[in-house]
Design a protein around this motif. Structure first.
Motif, short mmCIF file in Angstrom:
data_model
loop_
_atom_site.label_atom_id
_atom_site.label_comp_id
_atom_site.label_asym_id
_atom_site.label_seq_id
_atom_site.Cartn_x
_atom_site.Cartn_y
_atom_site.Cartn_z
N ASN A 115 -6.35 4.01 -10.95
CA ASN A 115 -5.37 4.66 -10.08
C ASN A 115 -5.43 4.04 -8.69
O ASN A 115 -6.45 4.11 -8.00
CB ASN A 115 -5.68 6.16 -10.00
N LYS A 116 -4.33 3.43 -8.26
CA LYS A 116 -4.28 2.77 -6.96
C LYS A 116 -3.37 3.49 -5.97
O LYS A 116 -3.10 2.97 -4.89
CB LYS A 116 -3.86 1.32 -7.12
N ASP A 117 -2.89 4.69 -6.33
CA ASP A 117 -2.01 5.43 -5.42
C ASP A 117 -2.81 5.98 -4.24
O ASP A 117 -3.88 6.56 -4.43
CB ASP A 117 -1.34 6.59 -6.15
N VAL A 118 -2.28 5.81 -3.04
CA VAL A 118 -2.91 6.37 -1.85
C VAL A 118 -1.86 7.21 -1.12
O VAL A 118 -0.96 6.67 -0.49
CB VAL A 118 -3.45 5.27 -0.91
N PRO A 119 -1.94 8.53 -1.20
CA PRO A 119 -0.94 9.37 -0.53
C PRO A 119 -1.11 9.35 0.98
O PRO A 119 -2.18 9.00 1.51
CB PRO A 119 -1.25 10.77 -1.09
N ASN A 120 -0.09 9.71 1.66
CA ASN A 120 -0.14 9.82 3.12
C ASN A 120 -0.81 11.15 3.46
O ASN A 120 -0.16 12.12 3.83
CB ASN A 120 1.27 9.75 3.70
N HIS A 121 -2.13 11.19 3.33
CA HIS A 121 -2.85 12.48 3.36
C HIS A 121 -3.00 13.08 4.75
O HIS A 121 -3.10 14.29 4.90
CB HIS A 121 -4.21 12.33 2.71
N GLY A 122 -3.04 12.28 5.80
CA GLY A 122 -3.11 12.83 7.15
C GLY A 122 -4.50 13.07 7.69
O GLY A 122 -4.66 13.47 8.86
N PHE A 123 -5.54 12.87 6.88
CA PHE A 123 -6.91 13.08 7.37
C PHE A 123 -7.31 11.96 8.33
O PHE A 123 -6.85 10.82 8.20
CB PHE A 123 -7.90 13.12 6.21
N ARG A 124 -8.18 12.29 9.30
CA ARG A 124 -8.74 11.32 10.23
C ARG A 124 -10.24 11.58 10.35
O ARG A 124 -10.69 12.71 10.20
CB ARG A 124 -8.08 11.43 11.62
N VAL A 125 -10.98 10.53 10.64
CA VAL A 125 -12.42 10.68 10.82
C VAL A 125 -12.71 11.65 11.96
O VAL A 125 -12.09 11.59 13.02
CB VAL A 125 -13.07 9.31 11.11
N GLY A 126 -13.63 12.57 11.74
CA GLY A 126 -14.00 13.55 12.75
C GLY A 126 -13.33 14.89 12.61
O GLY A 126 -13.71 15.86 13.27
N MET A 127 -12.33 14.98 11.73
CA MET A 127 -11.62 16.25 11.56
C MET A 127 -12.52 17.30 10.89
O MET A 127 -13.28 17.00 9.99
CB MET A 127 -10.35 16.06 10.73
N LYS A 128 -12.38 18.54 11.36
CA LYS A 128 -13.13 19.66 10.79
C LYS A 128 -12.32 20.34 9.70
O LYS A 128 -11.08 20.35 9.72
CB LYS A 128 -13.47 20.68 11.89
N LEU A 129 -13.03 20.95 8.75
CA LEU A 129 -12.40 21.66 7.65
C LEU A 129 -13.43 22.59 7.02
O LEU A 129 -14.59 22.64 7.45
CB LEU A 129 -11.82 20.70 6.63
N GLU A 130 -13.01 23.32 6.02
CA GLU A 130 -13.91 24.14 5.21
C GLU A 130 -13.97 23.51 3.82
O GLU A 130 -12.92 23.24 3.23
CB GLU A 130 -13.42 25.58 5.15
N TYR A 146 -1.63 17.29 6.61
CA TYR A 146 -2.69 16.44 5.34
C TYR A 146 -2.17 14.29 4.95
O TYR A 146 -1.34 14.80 2.02
CB TYR A 146 -4.59 17.06 4.61
#
Length: 628
Positions: free
Chosen positions: A484-499, A605
């Motif tokens: 699988n080579k699909d890469v969605p436009n996920h919107g994550f960036r290094v340093g982002m916080k989440l649960e 995202y």
């Protein structure tokens, strides 16, 4: 080149048998001497440099055959069990209110059994002990304080399509206006005032009452999806009073004119926002539904389980044979680990038959259409074959990507995969990934993206080179084009916080940070824990959630391990210095607001070579370094 070598072109034929008995034992290659203990078989290279004793199970063996540089463990199983136990002890310490130590004590030693047995037993021990202990106190931890004091940034809700409002969040952003309860008021009845969003962090928003301008004294955090957050105009339509905060009442004599001037042309939530929030939190799974789910004690097979409860789309599943209903498993309803009844038989996957001959009263099979769909694949042409090599995330140690082998090809694109050098003879530690899974990679993926690849246990020819390993083992690499080579436009960036769910203890959801991004692959770090507990997770994993998800759904959030006491002190000191503030629950979407005076009548995202940690989300291709 890694699509296969002319000199190593032998491969085994695929198999998709629909039935397999529990007694079946898949033979391992026996070109090396083996150590047998308690039915477990491990391969190791020749060597006679002395003996060693395993710190986990106490087994004595040839030192060169032992795992890790320090030769402390006889196998990967023991090494992982020891590490897992350390983590469990740390969790128990945290449940008791104690800070984690760098090296937590192992809960207890156990004999060497099939790869998962130690892990499963300790997990069961932890769950039984945890039931008698209080949950981790959230007192003193506040996402708002945590983000403000460290200037953190949270991943936006749009990164989480499976979460409430994830697909219809809209353009909620700073400066959006809402109507919220006015806590700076001495009136005996509940009154409201207008506030604007100063900062967004997932579902949480830092709000400032209208009229305070640049004064942040009464700023407060709330969850935008809460019941006390409303679009501008709600008070007028509902007959609720709009009353300015006491602190600024003296600033204007005509508050109606002030609001008209400030709010005309501003953005607010749509009138049906609360309805959309409610609809997005309706889940099709219901208690008493039966599913097939991975057996946590033997990853190679599935078992029947029953939905016990649903929280925010997360299912607590109880294995059907559990008489006291304590043998459970947590996962999201979109998890690839659960399937409809009959799935295992249909694709040829191992299945543990239940001792219960007929369904219990009230239990019923979950409709197949409720489960996550996998992409259809064509297995008639060039396809994966048994014995092909690849790289895969180890489901028992999610911080590592390992050298792996396809052990069996099932129907509908599913594959059984084993980690090289640490497999049980009976295949009980094989695990199932779909061919389109983002958790498997072509040979060379880690090298190209500067990720440490975990070599087979006992492999001494280091640094590990795929070219040499394939030649030595007479194997071929799985063709790159099959992945699988699909890469969605996920919107994550290094340093982002989440649960994020701790997938090694899936009932826990913790404060976490994105520390690396490799195309669609995210490295998740659990705040306050050591890096060895980091996990590689796909950007579309249903086990990731926006900041504020636990508060919204009523799930228990685990605060940073080293943060609890610090936040307690910080919160108490701030309380003395600042005016009263309150947290609210709420969630918003926006429409342009043409505010008229009558509304206020209530007075009121390409996987590029060497491109590690890239933040681009566009389409990608695998590029594998060529060897001469």
């Amino acid at each position: 080149m890694f699509d296969g070598y002319d000199s190593c072109s032998e491969d085994t034929s695929s198999s998709s048998s629909s039935e397999e008995s529990e007694e079946e034992v898949a033979p391992l290659p026996s070109n090396l001497p083996i150590i047998k203990n308690n039915g477990q078989v491990y391969t190791y290279p020749d060597g006679k440099s002395g003996m060693a004793t395993c710190e986990m199970c106490g087994m004595v063996g040839v030192r060169d055959a032992f795992y890790s540089k320090t030769k402390r463990f006889c196998s990967v199983s023991c090494s992982r069990s020891y590490s897992s136990n350390s983590k469990k002890a740390s969790i128990l310490a945290r449940l008791q209110g104690k800070p984690p130590t760098k090296k937590a004590k192992v809960l207890q030693k156990q004999p060497l059994v099939a790869k998962l047995a130690a892990y499963a037993q300790y997990q069961a021990t932890l769950q039984n002990q945890a039931k008698t202990k209080a949950a981790v106190s959230m007192e003193g931890f506040s996402w708002g304080n945590y983000i403000n004091s460290n200037s953190f940034i949270a991943a936006p809700v749009t990164c989480f399509k499976h979460a409430p409002m994830g697909t219809c969040w809209g353009d909620i952003s700073e400066n959006v206006r809402v109507e919220v309860p006015n806590t700076d008021c001495s009136l005996p009845t509940k009154v409201f005032w207008i506030a604007g969003i100063v900062k967004l962090a997932g579902y949480n928003a830092l709000l400032r009452y209208e009229g305070f301008e640049n004064d942040s004294a009464l700023d407060f955090w709330c969850n935008i999806c809460g019941s006390d957050i409303h679009p501008v105009g709600w008070c007028a339509a509902s007959g609720k009073p709009l009353v300015p905060p006491r602190t600024i009442q003296h600033k204007y004599t005509n508050w109606k004119a002030f609001l008209v001037k400030r709010l005309t042309g501003a953005k607010t939530l749509p009138p049906d926002f609360s309805q959309k929030v409610s609809e997005s939190m309706q889940y099709p799974f219901k208690p008493c539904m039966r599913v097939e789910v991975v057996d946590k004690r033997h990853l190679c097979r599935t078992r029947v389980a029953v939905v016990e409860s649903i929280i925010g789309g997360r299912l607590r599943l109880v294995y059907e044979e559990s008489e006291d209903r304590t043998d459970d498993f947590w996962c999201h309803m979109h998890s690839p680990l659960i399937h409809h009844i009959g799935w295992s038989r249909s694709i040829g996957h191992r299945f543990k038959r239940s001792d219960i001959t007929k369904k219990q009263d009230g239990h019923f099979d979950t409709p197949p259409h409720l489960f996550a769909k996998v992409k259809e694949v064509d297995q008639s042409g060039e396809w994966f074959k048994e014995g092909m090599k690849l790289e895969a995330i180890d489901p028992l140690n999610l911080s590592t990507i390992c050298v792996a082998t396809i052990r069996k090809v099932l129907a509908d694109g599913f594959l059984m995969i084993g980690i090289d050098g640490s497999e049980a003879a009976d295949g009980s530690d094989w695990f199932c990934y779909h061919a389109t899974s983002p958790s498997i990679f072509p040979v060379g993926f880690c090298e190209i993206n500067m990720i440490e690849l975990t070599p087979p246990r006992g492999y001494t020819k280091l640094p590990f080179k795929w070219f040499d390993y394939l030649r030595e083992t007479g194997s071929i690499a799985a063709p790159v084009k099959l992945f699988n080579k699909d890469v969605p436009n996920h919107g994550f960036r290094v340093g982002m916080k989440l649960e994020a769910v701790d997938l090694m203890e899936p009932r826990l959801i913790c404060v976490a940070t994105v520390t690396r991004i490799i195309h669609r692959l995210l490295r998740i770090h659990f705040d306050g824990w050591e890096e060895e507990y980091d996990q590689w997770v796909d950007c579309e994993s249903p086990d990731l959630y926006p900041v504020g998800w636990c508060q919204l759904t009523g799930y228990q959030l685990q605060p940073p391990a080293s943060q609890s006491s610090r936040e307690n002190q910080s919160a108490s000191s701030k309380q003395k210095k600042k005016a009263k503030s309150q947290q609210y629950k709420g969630h918003k979407k926006m429409t342009t607001l043409q505010l008229k005076e009558e509304l206020l009548d209530g007075e009121d995202y390409n996987f590029l070579q060497g491109a590690s940690d890239q933040e681009s989300n566009g389409s990608a291709n695998f590029y594998i370094k060529q060897e001469p």
